[in-house]
Scaffold this active site. Structure first.
Site, PDB file in Angstrom:
ATOM      1  N   PRO A   1      69.224   7.939 148.871  1.00 11.02           N
ATOM      2  CA  PRO A   1      70.614   7.547 149.126  1.00 11.02           C
ATOM      3  C   PRO A   1      70.959   6.103 148.759  1.00 11.02           C
ATOM      4  O   PRO A   1      72.113   5.702 148.847  1.00 11.02           O
ATOM      5  CB  PRO A   1      70.767   7.766 150.638  1.00 11.02           C
ATOM      6  CG  PRO A   1      69.404   7.556 151.194  1.00 11.02           C
ATOM      7  CD  PRO A   1      68.454   8.041 150.126  1.00 11.02           C
ATOM      8  N   GLY A   2      69.976   5.292 148.370  1.00 13.50           N
ATOM      9  CA  GLY A   2      70.295   3.977 147.829  1.00 13.50           C
ATOM     10  C   GLY A   2      69.920   2.788 148.692  1.00 13.50           C
ATOM     11  O   GLY A   2      70.259   1.654 148.345  1.00 13.50           O
TER      12      GLY A   2
ATOM     13  N   ASP B   1      60.199   6.284 144.691  1.00  6.86           N
ATOM     14  CA  ASP B   1      60.239   6.715 146.087  1.00  6.86           C
ATOM     15  C   ASP B   1      60.412   8.230 146.034  1.00  6.86           C
ATOM     16  O   ASP B   1      61.520   8.752 146.144  1.00  6.86           O
ATOM     17  CB  ASP B   1      61.400   6.021 146.808  1.00  6.86           C
ATOM     18  CG  ASP B   1      61.352   6.209 148.301  1.00  6.86           C
ATOM     19  OD1 ASP B   1      60.277   6.565 148.831  1.00  6.86           O
ATOM     20  OD2 ASP B   1      62.389   6.015 148.960  1.00  6.86           O
TER      21      ASP B   1
ATOM     22  N   LYS C   1      66.919   1.316 149.310  1.00  7.91           N
ATOM     23  CA  LYS C   1      66.024   0.394 148.593  1.00  7.91           C
ATOM     24  C   LYS C   1      66.748  -0.219 147.398  1.00  7.91           C
ATOM     25  O   LYS C   1      66.559  -1.389 147.081  1.00  7.91           O
ATOM     26  CB  LYS C   1      64.746   1.119 148.163  1.00  7.91           C
ATOM     27  CG  LYS C   1      63.838   1.498 149.327  1.00  7.91           C
ATOM     28  CD  LYS C   1      62.568   2.178 148.830  1.00  7.91           C
ATOM     29  CE  LYS C   1      61.689   2.620 149.979  1.00  7.91           C
ATOM     30  NZ  LYS C   1      62.220   3.776 150.714  1.00  7.91           N
TER      31      LYS C   1
ATOM     32  N   CYS D   1      57.518   8.479 152.400  1.00  7.41           N
ATOM     33  CA  CYS D   1      57.627   8.252 153.848  1.00  7.41           C
ATOM     34  C   CYS D   1      56.797   9.331 154.546  1.00  7.41           C
ATOM     35  O   CYS D   1      57.203   9.905 155.537  1.00  7.41           O
ATOM     36  CB  CYS D   1      59.077   8.224 154.314  1.00  7.41           C
ATOM     37  SG  CYS D   1      60.014   9.704 153.921  1.00  7.41           S
TER      38      CYS D   1
ATOM     39  N   CYS E   1      64.208   7.515 141.700  1.00 11.97           N
ATOM     40  CA  CYS E   1      64.617   8.524 142.697  1.00 11.97           C
ATOM     41  C   CYS E   1      65.448   7.779 143.738  1.00 11.97           C
ATOM     42  O   CYS E   1      65.061   7.654 144.895  1.00 11.97           O
ATOM     43  CB  CYS E   1      63.400   9.186 143.336  1.00 11.97           C
ATOM     44  SG  CYS E   1      62.191   9.859 142.170  1.00 11.97           S
TER      45      CYS E   1
END
Length: 195
Positions: A24-25, A84, A27, A135, A21
């Site tokens: 937006p990138g 995530d 991690k 989160c 997942c």
């Protein structure tokens, strides 16, 4: 908090890694910076628009970028999988106060989170690890999802996050960052090892 999640991945040489997942990138970028040429990194996001952004933003060091549904599609076999998952984002209220007024169907989100975890667990090598993270500070999105998964998947065990992190960020073997106590964004992560 995101950096703590990535410490729990414990990436080694020759590991194949999936960020299922990825958008937006953030991690994914961190993973890309710590891997070497022996690793394979596969990025995925269900949203076509986010998939296009990932394709644009990542270079040849990333093995592949796909647009699949992590809750039901097939993936390559990996040694480390980062999940995530979509969540209520309650751990980010300080940064995003509008979340307080956002209507969230927690039952629907919980169902999706568990489906993603169950499906992606099929694509993990023996002794490999899934890092499930949110989160969120809601128990139903975190500890309860892990408990439900482990009850029906006896070939997985919960690894102790304290092996990878300062014990002040660990609760019940999982990473649990509570903003008022830690002074960081709220986040949860569990490391599940296939046995």
């Amino acid at each position: 908090s995101s950096g703590l999640v990535l410490k729990m991945m414990d990436i080694n040489k020759n590991d194949t890694i999936i960020d299922a997942c990825a958008a937006p990138g953030g991690k994914s970028r961190h993973i890309k910076n710590i891997i070497d040429k022996t690793n394979k990194l596969h990025l995925n996001d269900k949203s076509h628009n986010k998939f296009l952004l990932l394709k644009r933003d990542f270079d040849s060091k990333v093995t592949s970028v796909t647009c699949k549904d992590a809750s039901r599609d097939k993936f390559q076999i990996a040694d480390k999988i980062l999940l995530d998952v979509p969540c209520s984002s309650t751990g980010t209220i300080q940064k995003n106060p509008d979340i307080k007024w956002k209507k969230v169907d927690l039952k629907k989100i919980n169902l999706l989170q568990l489906k993603i975890l169950k499906n992606m667990s099929k694509f993990l090598n023996k002794n490999g690890a899934i890092i499930y993270s949110t989160c969120s500070i809601n128990m139903s999105e975190n500890f309860e999802i892990i408990d439900k998964f482990l009850k029906v998947n006896k070939n997985f065990k919960l690894d102790n996050a304290a092996k990878f992190l300062n014990a002040k960020y660990v609760k019940n073997k999982c990473m649990f960052v509570f903003p008022p106590k830690a002074g960081l964004e709220g986040m949860f992560a569990a490391r599940l090892v296939k046995i």
